[in-house]
Design an enzyme around this catalytic site. Structure first.
Site, PDB file in Angstrom:
ATOM      1  CD  GLU A  30     -19.474  -9.681  11.594  1.00 41.31           C
ATOM      2  OE1 GLU A  30     -19.204  -9.662  12.807  1.00 41.31           O
ATOM      3  OE2 GLU A  30     -19.597  -8.649  10.911  1.00 41.31           O
ATOM      4  CG  HIS A  71     -12.250  -6.430  19.767  1.00 40.45           C
ATOM      5  ND1 HIS A  71     -11.957  -5.313  19.015  1.00 40.45           N
ATOM      6  CD2 HIS A  71     -13.483  -6.855  19.353  1.00 40.45           C
ATOM      7  CE1 HIS A  71     -12.964  -5.060  18.179  1.00 40.45           C
ATOM      8  NE2 HIS A  71     -13.894  -5.979  18.369  1.00 40.45           N
ATOM      9  CG  ASP A  94     -11.382   7.546  31.784  1.00 37.35           C
ATOM     10  OD1 ASP A  94     -10.311   7.142  32.266  1.00 37.35           O
ATOM     11  OD2 ASP A  94     -11.458   8.119  30.689  1.00 37.35           O
ATOM     12  CB  THR A  99     -18.940   4.212  17.953  1.00 39.79           C
ATOM     13  OG1 THR A  99     -19.546   3.709  19.154  1.00 39.79           O
ATOM     14  CG2 THR A  99     -20.004   4.235  16.852  1.00 39.79           C
ATOM     15  CG  HIS A 103     -11.043  -9.159  16.653  1.00 39.99           C
ATOM     16  ND1 HIS A 103     -10.506  -9.753  15.534  1.00 39.99           N
ATOM     17  CD2 HIS A 103     -12.304  -8.801  16.315  1.00 39.99           C
ATOM     18  CE1 HIS A 103     -11.402  -9.758  14.572  1.00 39.99           C
ATOM     19  NE2 HIS A 103     -12.503  -9.186  15.008  1.00 39.99           N
ATOM     20  CB  SER A 150     -20.524  -4.395  20.660  1.00 37.21           C
ATOM     21  OG  SER A 150     -19.960  -4.303  19.379  1.00 37.21           O
ATOM     22  CB  ALA A 199     -17.476  -0.549  14.893  1.00 38.21           C
ATOM     23  CB  SER A 249     -19.621  11.313  22.244  1.00 41.34           C
ATOM     24  OG  SER A 249     -18.220  11.277  22.023  1.00 41.34           O
ATOM     25  CE  LYS A 251     -10.350   9.543  27.834  1.00 41.68           C
ATOM     26  NZ  LYS A 251      -9.677   8.472  28.609  1.00 41.68           N
ATOM     27  NE  ARG A 306     -15.391 -11.163  17.341  1.00 46.39           N
ATOM     28  CZ  ARG A 306     -15.805  -9.908  17.347  1.00 46.39           C
ATOM     29  NH1 ARG A 306     -15.839  -9.229  18.469  1.00 46.39           N
ATOM     30  NH2 ARG A 306     -16.188  -9.323  16.231  1.00 46.39           N
ATOM     31  NE  ARG A 351     -18.285  -7.622  21.376  1.00 44.96           N
ATOM     32  CZ  ARG A 351     -18.120  -7.396  20.072  1.00 44.96           C
ATOM     33  NH1 ARG A 351     -19.168  -7.325  19.269  1.00 44.96           N
ATOM     34  NH2 ARG A 351     -16.907  -7.248  19.565  1.00 44.96           N
TER      35      ARG A 351
END
Length: 497
Positions: free
Chosen positions: A110, A328, A203, A39, A224, A368, A42, A8, A31, A268, A363
Site C-alpha cells: 500500500e 479517516h 467519547d 475495526t 483518506h 492501525s 477495515a 471493543s 457503546k 495519504r 499514519r
C-alpha cells in the site's frame, strides 16, 4: 484486579483477552454491540510480514518517513518488533489471512510502503475477519460484556482512576476497577464527510480531557483520499492503488505526479490534498481507474468493494469511478507510554484513542490494526507492573481566541460543517480562529448532557475545541496538518453524485 476495557475493536478486544488470560477479572463496556466500531470496517490489512528483501527495520523506516519526523522511534520499534507475534496470535485465534495455493501468506503493498508486507483476509474484509475471531474468543471466555454502555466519565480517587461511569438504558451505572483501558476509537464524526461509523464521537478522548489526562497531536487528522463519491461514504481501499489502480482527472491525466514523484502511492495526506485541489479546479470529483486490473481480479481481490460499486450502479471493471477525500483516522489522542499508560495512574489507552507516538504527523497505511493488537497486548502485560510516571509532551499554547458573541445555532451538522470547512484538509489562521470562537461559544451555551446523543455532542464539542486549538498552535504545516497562507479559504467540498 478488576479491569474495565471501554471499547471493543481490535485494541480493546486484544487487551481484554490478554488481561483475562493473565488472571484478571475483565469487564468490557461498549457503546453499541460487541465489535461495533471501525475495526470490522477495515478493508486494509495488517502490516508486518516481511519477505526476503524486507525487514522490520525497513518497516520502521517507512513508518518514520510517513510520520514526517514526528513519530517516536521507540514506539515505532516496539510496533515492528511485536508485529510477528501479534499476527501469529491472530492466526491462532482463527483469522484466515489470504494465502497462495502453496499455503504462503499473500503479501500486499500500500501507499508509502517500499515493500509488499501487508496481510489481508477475504481480500478487502480484513477487519471483519479479525473482529469475528476476537469476538468469538471473548464470548468463549468468562469476560463480562456490557453492551449499550456509553462512557460518561472516568471516576477518580485522588489522582488515580477508580472506575468508570456509564449510561446504560438511560440510567447511570458505575463500575469500580483498579485499572481502566480506554479503547474507544477516534472522533471521525467531527467532520461532515468521514469513513468512520456513527459511534466515533471521541467519547474516550473527551472523558480523558475532563479527568485531566494529557492529550496531544489532535491536529493530525488523516483524510483518506479515495471514498466513493456516490451515495453514503464508502471507503475504497488504498490497496486498490497498491495493485495498480490510478487517479485521473477529467482529461484522463494522472495528476498526483504533479505533486509527488510516487504519484498515487505517495503518503495519504499528499494524495488527499492533491485530489481535493484538482477536484476543486475542475468542479467535479476525480476518478479512480481500476479498469486495467480486470473484472476477474477485482472480484477476487476486492469482493466487498466490487459488490458496493455495483449496488450503486457503477461498473469499475470497465469505467473509472468518482472518489473524494473523507476524514479517516486520528493520529493524536490520549498520551501514553510504550505500554499504554497515560498521565493518570491506573488509566491506559490503546488503539486510535491513544497517542502512542507511532504515527507522528501521518499514519502509514495498515499500521492501525497492527498498533491496536501490539499496544493492546502491551497494556495488558503492564497491568501487573508498578505504575511508571508518564511524561506529557511539551506544546506551544494556542493564541487566545474569545468565544463568538453571536454564534450560529448549534447542532451536530453545524459542528461537522464548521470542522470540515475550517479545521479540515486545508487550514488557514483565519479559519481556525473562526472555528475556535464558534466552538467556545457553543460549549459555553450548551446545557449539561442527559441523553446519549447529548453526551456524544458534548464529547464532539470538547474534542473539536482541543483539535482546533492544537491546529492553531502549530503554525508550520507538516504531515496531515496543512496550513494555507492566511486567506478566506474553506476545504473544498465534493458533492456526491
Amino acid at each position: 484486579m478488576t479491569v474495565v476495557v471501554v471499547g471493543s475493536g481490535i485494541a480493546g478486544l486484544t487487551a481484554a483477552l490478554h488481561a483475562h488470560e493473565s488472571g484478571h477479572r475483565v469487564v468490557i463496556a461498549t457503546k453499541g454491540r460487541l465489535g461495533d466500531g471501525c475495526t470490522p470496517l477495515a478493508q486494509g490489512g495488517v502490516a508486518g510480514v516481511y519477505g526476503p528483501d524486507d525487514s522490520a527495520e525497513q518497516h520502521a523506516a517507512d513508518t518514520l518517513d510517513a510520520g514526517a519526523g514526528l513519530s517516536d522511534p521507540r514506539a515505532v520499534e516496539a510496533l515492528v518488533e511485536d508485529a510477528g507475534a501479534r499476527i501469529a496470535e491472530l492466526i491462532a485465534r482463527g483469522v484466515a489471512f489470504d494465502r497462495s495455493p502453496d499455503g504462503r501468506l499473500l503479501l500486499g503493498r500500500e501507499a508509502a510502503h517500499r515493500h509488499a508486507r501487508i496481510v489481508h483476509a477475504g481480500g478487502d474484509a480484513t477487519g471483519a475477519a479479525i473482529s469475528r475471531a476476537l469476538i468469538g474468543a471473548v464470548r468463549e471466555s468468562d469476560i463480562e460484556i456490557r453492551e449499550g454502555a456509553l462512557l460518561v466519565d472516568l471516576m477518580l480517587s485522588g489522582e488515580r482512576v477508580r472506575g468508570v461511569r456509564l449510561l446504560v438504558d438511560g440510567a447511570v451505572s458505575d463500575i469500580d476497577a483498579e485499572a481502566v483501558i480506554l479503547a474507544t476509537g477516534g472522533a471521525g464524526q467531527l467532520y461532515a464527510h468521514t469513513t468512520n461509523p456513527a459511534g466515533a464521537t471521541g467519547d474516550g478522548i473527551a472523558a480523558a480531557l475532563r479527568a485531566g489526562a494529557a492529550v496531544c497531536d489532535l491536529e493530525f487528522v488523516q483524510f483518506h483520499p479515495t471514498v466513493l463519491a456516490v451515495g453514503d461514504p464508502f471507503l475504497v481501499s488504498e490497496a486498490v492503488r497498491g495493485e495498480g489502480a490510478t487517479l485521473i482527472d477529467d482529461d484522463g491525466r494522472r495528476f498526483v505526479f504533479d505533486t509527488h514523484p510516487d504519484g498515487e502511492l505517495a503518503p495519504r495526506d499528499v494524495v488527499a490534498r492533491a485530489l481535493a485541489r484538482r477536484a476543486a479546479e475542475q468542479g467535479s470529483p476525480v476518478r479512480l481507474d481500476a479498469t486495467a486490473l480486470g473484472a476477474e481480479a477485482l472480484v477476487r481481490r476486492f469482493p466487498t468493494i466490487d459488490a458496493v460499486t455495483r449496488q450503486r450502479g457503477l461498473d469499475w471493471a470497465h469505467e473509472p469511478i468518482p472518489v473524494t477525500p473523507a476524514a479517516h483516522y486520528l493520529m493524536g489522542g490520549v498520551v501514553t507510554d510504550l505500554d499504554g499508560r497515560t498521565t493518570i495512574p491506573g488509566l491506559f489507552a490503546v488503539g486510535e484513542v491513544a497517542r502512542t507516538g507511532v504515527h507522528g504527523a501521518n499514519r502509514l497505511a495498515s499500521n492501525s490494526l497492527l498498533e491496536g493488537a501490539v499496544f493492546g497486548a502491551r497494556a495488558a502485560a503492564a497491568l501487573n507492573e508498578s505504575w511508571r510516571p508518564v511524561a506529557s509532551p511539551s506544546r506551544v499554547a494556542a493564541p487566545d481566541v474569545a468565544p463568538d458573541p453571536r454564534p450560529a445555532p448549534f447542532g451536530r451538522a453545524a459542528l461537522q460543517r464548521l470542522m470540515w470547512d475550517d479545521v479540515g484538509l486545508l487550514r488557514t489562521d483565519d479559519g481556525l480562529r473562526r472555528a475556535l470562537a464558534a466552538l467556545r461559544a457553543w460549549i459555553a451555551r450548551t446545557p449539561p448532557p442527559q441523553t446519549v446523543a447529548e453526551h456524544e455532542d458534548a464529547s464532539l464539542l470538547r474534542v473539536a475545541e482541543a483539535t482546533a486549538s492544537a491546529a492553531l498552535a502549530r503554525v508550520e504545516p507538516i504531515g496531515a496538518h496543512y496550513r494555507e497562507p492566511a486567506r478566506d479559504l474553506a476545504t473544498p467540498v465534493l458533492e456526491t453524485v
